[in-house]
Design an enzyme around this catalytic site. Structure first.
Site, PDB file in Angstrom:
ATOM      1  N   HIS A   1     -34.511 -67.550  70.961  1.00 49.85           N
ATOM      2  CA  HIS A   1     -35.279 -67.288  72.184  1.00 49.85           C
ATOM      3  C   HIS A   1     -34.448 -66.513  73.195  1.00 49.85           C
ATOM      4  CE1 HIS A   1     -33.769 -70.610  74.890  1.00 49.85           C
ATOM      5  NE2 HIS A   1     -33.615 -71.283  73.777  1.00 49.85           N
TER       6      HIS A   1
ATOM      7  N   ASP B   1     -27.495 -70.718  75.812  1.00 54.72           N
ATOM      8  CA  ASP B   1     -28.786 -71.180  75.280  1.00 54.72           C
ATOM      9  C   ASP B   1     -29.847 -70.247  75.844  1.00 54.72           C
ATOM     10  OD1 ASP B   1     -31.126 -72.443  74.600  1.00 54.72           O
ATOM     11  OD2 ASP B   1     -30.811 -74.176  75.899  1.00 54.72           O
TER      12      ASP B   1
ATOM     13  N   GLU C   1     -39.460 -69.975  75.596  1.00 51.03           N
ATOM     14  CA  GLU C   1     -39.126 -71.187  74.834  1.00 51.03           C
ATOM     15  C   GLU C   1     -38.899 -72.360  75.766  1.00 51.03           C
ATOM     16  OE1 GLU C   1     -36.448 -74.174  72.862  1.00 51.03           O
ATOM     17  OE2 GLU C   1     -36.107 -73.008  74.671  1.00 51.03           O
ATOM     18  N   GLU C   2     -38.202 -72.078  76.874  1.00 53.08           N
ATOM     19  CA  GLU C   2     -37.756 -73.165  77.755  1.00 53.08           C
ATOM     20  C   GLU C   2     -38.904 -73.845  78.506  1.00 53.08           C
ATOM     21  OE1 GLU C   2     -34.904 -74.439  77.728  1.00 53.08           O
ATOM     22  OE2 GLU C   2     -33.431 -72.942  77.117  1.00 53.08           O
TER      23      GLU C   2
ATOM     24  N   HIS D   1     -27.403 -75.617  79.724  1.00 56.83           N
ATOM     25  CA  HIS D   1     -28.300 -75.727  80.881  1.00 56.83           C
ATOM     26  C   HIS D   1     -27.522 -75.960  82.180  1.00 56.83           C
ATOM     27  CE1 HIS D   1     -32.496 -76.296  78.921  1.00 56.83           C
ATOM     28  NE2 HIS D   1     -31.740 -75.458  78.229  1.00 56.83           N
TER      29      HIS D   1
END
Ligand code: CO
Length: 360
Positions: free
Chosen positions: A64, A178, A210-211, A324
């Site tokens: 992603h 990420d 995606e998140e 994150h």
């Protein structure tokens, strides 16, 4: 910096909160343009098709491209900017962090603030500050000044964090590993396979959103309609103080990519899993195996494996400390190992190997 470090720097520094992936998408398209035929789904995911020696099977490699961030939700009379989270933030990593607001007029830098500790009572200082009490300070003193700077409701806000090579030369610090780490693996694998035989058709997919709920995975998988899928992620590791007890497995930086055998949102195809582990053993590539239902959030694999009548899918992740947050740390050894593993695995995924995966 070598080629990989430059790629990681470019990808992590590019902006792209969910629904606002334009900048990072442009970069990924540029890289994939020379490696295959590039198309999109209608949410904005990028799909690059590269033919090998056989048309079938169709292999989807997905990472992603979006990163977690914020949007402007309210501007106070005094010129402070309230914000809403886009993706999963932990309130404790936000205070005093630098952010940039992407306005129609250009970038506006700010800092996430809250009342100064000097002004708090002893009791207040012991409490955690909640996100709802934080704001972005761009140095303005009125709503008019904020307006003049170009800031509007719903403008995207990005974390600011410079890509830095750390003390041992092998670990890197940045925001957004990420999943820009996964995107970098994806691009590197495609580059490696440009001049290598593979008896299948490859689809390198950089998904959006995606998140916020695996949205680009759901739409792009319909375009690709794959026979097998490998999802490339960045995931949290626990090799830090306060974690090393006996109740849970400790996953570490530098010990190889993490292959998830079980988590709440997806059980990988077992034969694909075994093929991947066998490939790692034959190639002397280290992997870390994880089965953990505590891992929060889903991955694109959760959406992809349920496409059509089911897609054999596995998730392979780069280990990242402090995922994150503004400051994730990843290890080059894991990156190189993951690329090697995936190149070898793709070469083994011919028609027979892939039909065997679903020969029940
Ligand atoms: Co991710």
């Amino acid at each position: 910096m070598d080629e990989i470090e430059i790629l990681l720097k470019q990808l992590t520094q590019a902006g792209g909160i969910p629904g606002h992936e334009t900048e990072v998408r442009g970069l990924i398209q540029k890289h994939l343009g020379s490696l295959g035929e590039v198309t999109h789904d209608r949410l904005g995911s990028v799909i690059c098709r590269k033919s090998g020696e056989a048309a079938e099977p169709r292999i989807m490699l997905a990472a992603h491209m979006d990163e977690i961030g914020f949007v402007v939700s309210h501007i106070t009379k005094e010129g402070f900017i309230r914000f809403a989270s886009v993706g999963g933030w932990w309130d404790q990593v936000l205070l005093a962090q630098r952010v940039v607001i992407k306005t129609a007029k250009g970038d506006v830098t700010g800092i996430i603030g809250a009342r100064s500790p000097h002004l708090l009572s002893d009791e207040e200082r012991r409490k955690l500050v909640e996100r709802k009490d934080m704001y972005i300070d761009i140095g303005a003193s009125s709503a008019e000044e904020v307006d003049k700077a170009g800031v509007r409701i719903a403008d995207p806000v990005l974390p600011v964090s410079e890509f830095t090579i750390l003390a041992n030369g092998k670990t890197y610090l940045s925001k957004a590993f990420d999943d820009r780490g996964g995107c970098a693996v994806l691009l590197t694998v495609m580059r490696r396979l440009r001049d290598t035989a593979h008896a299948n058709t490859l689809f390198a997919v950089a998904t959006v959103q995606e998140e916020v709920g695996l949205r680009g995975a759901r739409t792009s998988v319909r375009v690709v309609d794959p026979d097998v899928a490998i999802v490339l992620e960045g995931t949290a590791v626990s090799d830090v103080p306060g974690q090393s007890d006996d109740s849970h497995q400790v996953l570490r930086l530098g010990r190889g990519p993490i292959v998830t055998f079980y988590r709440g949102d997806m059980i990988p195809n077992h034969k694909l899993r075994d093929l991947l582990v066998d490939t790692a053993e034959r190639g002397d590539v280290p992997v870390q195996i994880r089965a953990d239902d505590r891992v929060r959030g889903g991955t694109d694999g959760a959406a992809i494996h349920l496409h059509g009548s089911g897609v054999p899918t596995i998730v392979v992740s780069l280990p990242v400390r402090y995922v994150h947050s503004h400051g994730g740390i990843m290890h080059r050894t894991d990156f190189d190992a993951e690329v090697e593993l995936l190149v070898r695995l793709v070469q083994r995924l011919d028609q027979k190997a892939v039909s065997d995966l679903t020969a029940w």
